[in-house]
Scaffold this active site. Structure first.
Site, mmCIF file in Angstrom:
data_model
loop_
_atom_site.group_PDB
_atom_site.id
_atom_site.type_symbol
_atom_site.label_atom_id
_atom_site.label_comp_id
_atom_site.label_asym_id
_atom_site.label_seq_id
_atom_site.Cartn_x
_atom_site.Cartn_y
_atom_site.Cartn_z
ATOM 1 C CB ILE A 45 -0.933 0.018 1.231
ATOM 2 C CG1 ILE A 45 -1.712 -1.310 1.348
ATOM 3 C CG2 ILE A 45 -1.874 1.215 1.134
ATOM 4 C CD1 ILE A 45 -2.570 -1.658 0.158
ATOM 5 C CE LYS A 46 3.450 4.508 -5.212
ATOM 6 N NZ LYS A 46 3.521 4.767 -6.678
#
Length: 370
Positions: A139-140
């Site tokens: 997850i960025k």
């Protein structure tokens, strides 16, 4: 025939593709890049998805179905993007398994509009993790001040994180500390940290774009001699920080339970100035234990004429510090440059999200009118 990309991998650099589309997935293109170009991961962003959806008919059937269901634009974006990321994660699962979870990762970004909101970032990170449902997903989360505690909280939940939009060394130190704290909390929370991964994405070419503009305004020979040097110097000094952080007793203790270090990732490595060699941000940042996420054009360029000249990072720190000092001597403030770049980066992320929303809205309307 020389396999230059294999030489790069053998030097310790993981090659990730900065692109994803349904067409790449269904045509076998991405699978071919894994086998032929040693690509071991994928990063995405809203601009990449907007281009994919607008360029290809590969989404037409899904968009028509979503339009018929009357879903909102944001709901459609969530379904389309998480679907592509899930399929890519499945494609990269053998790489993930073969590398014991180091590579084979696919990144998906929280909405850029949340970059200044810690709690909403944490909540969306959890949602995306659950929806995609693959352990080899990142997850960025952007490395804004508000993003730092979100990084820790997300990792503490056993969720792997790609920290994006890092420009400054001070912010990177905060990111590394957030990572260590997050892994410590994940251990306390009973998560299997052997599967927990993270990268710290340092943006490269944008630093030169901003600094070179200022050097051109100065216009002296001394200023011209420093063009194209700031970005590489900054990234090399980031690696020095990485070496220091992951040599501490604190990390050694965390490592005993099988945790993996947060690797530096070189992002924005396509050359913006055509006068620079198109493989510059790859060749000058070669060292073991890093990721270089490249657009297709940079991967192809390196395969054609890239050079691996040994380790071009370790042992360069004094030289890199001199570059930053020389820029300061000309009146170019490092702190000001990196702050401008972070602010611009958040704005660009938000603009790219709007672009994605507009693209999907348009596609839904066209599908509904048929």
């Amino acid at each position: 025939m020389t396999d230059r990309l294999k030489e790069l991998v053998d030097a310790g650099v993981s090659i990730w593709l900065d692109d994803l589309s349904r067409q790449r997935l269904t045509s076998g293109n991405l699978e071919g890049m894994i086998h032929d170009q040693h690509v071991s991961g994928v990063t995405t962003n809203p601009t990449i998805f907007a281009k994919a959806i607008s360029d290809a008919g590969a989404y037409a059937e899904q968009v028509a179905r979503l339009a018929a269901e009357g879903v909102s634009t944001d709901e459609a974006i969530r379904v389309i993007t998480t679907g592509d990321v899930r399929d890519a994660a499945d494609l990269f699962k053998p790489v993930y398994d073969d590398t014991d979870g180091v590579d084979g990762r696919v990144s998906i970004e929280v909405e850029p509009g949340l970059a200044r909101d810690t709690e909403k970032t944490i909540n969306q990170a959890k949602e995306l993790w659950e929806i995609v449902g693959r352990e080899n997903v990142f997850i960025k989360i952007p490395a804004t001040k508000e993003g730092i505690p979100a990084i820790t909280a997300t990792l503490a939940e056993g969720i792997s994180v790609n920290v994006t939009l890092i420009f400054s060394l001070d912010r990177y130190k905060a990111v590394a500390d957030a990572f260590l704290t997050g892994v410590e909390k994940a251990i306390d929370n009973g998560h299997d940290v052997t599967k927990l991964g993270s990268v710290a994405s340092f943006f490269v070419s944008r630093v030169d774009t901003e600094v070179d503009k200022r050097l051109d305004a100065i216009g002296t020979d001394e200023a011209k001699a420093l063009k194209g040097k700031a970005a590489i110097a900054n990234a090399r000094l980031a690696f020095e920080v990485y070496e220091e952080v992951f040599a501490t007793d604190r990390w050694r203790e965390i490592e005993t339970v099988g945790a993996k270090p947060q690797r530096p990732l070189w992002a924005s490595t396509g050359v913006k100035d055509p006068s620079y060699k198109d493989t510059m941000y790859v060749e000058e940042l070669v060292t073991s234990g890093v990721v270089n996420t490249m657009p297709q054009a940079t991967i192809d360029a390196f395969a054609d004429h890239g050079e691996v000249k040994g380790d071009t990072v370790r042992g360069t720190y004094d030289e890199a510090r001199k570059v930053i000092a020389d820029l300061e001597g000309l009146g170019i403030s490092y702190d000001q440059v990196v702050q401008v770049l972070e602010d611009e980066g958040v704005s660009k992320f938000e603009a790219s999200w709007t672009e994605l929303q507009d693209t999907v809205t348009s596609a839904l309307k066209k599908a509904a009118a048929k």
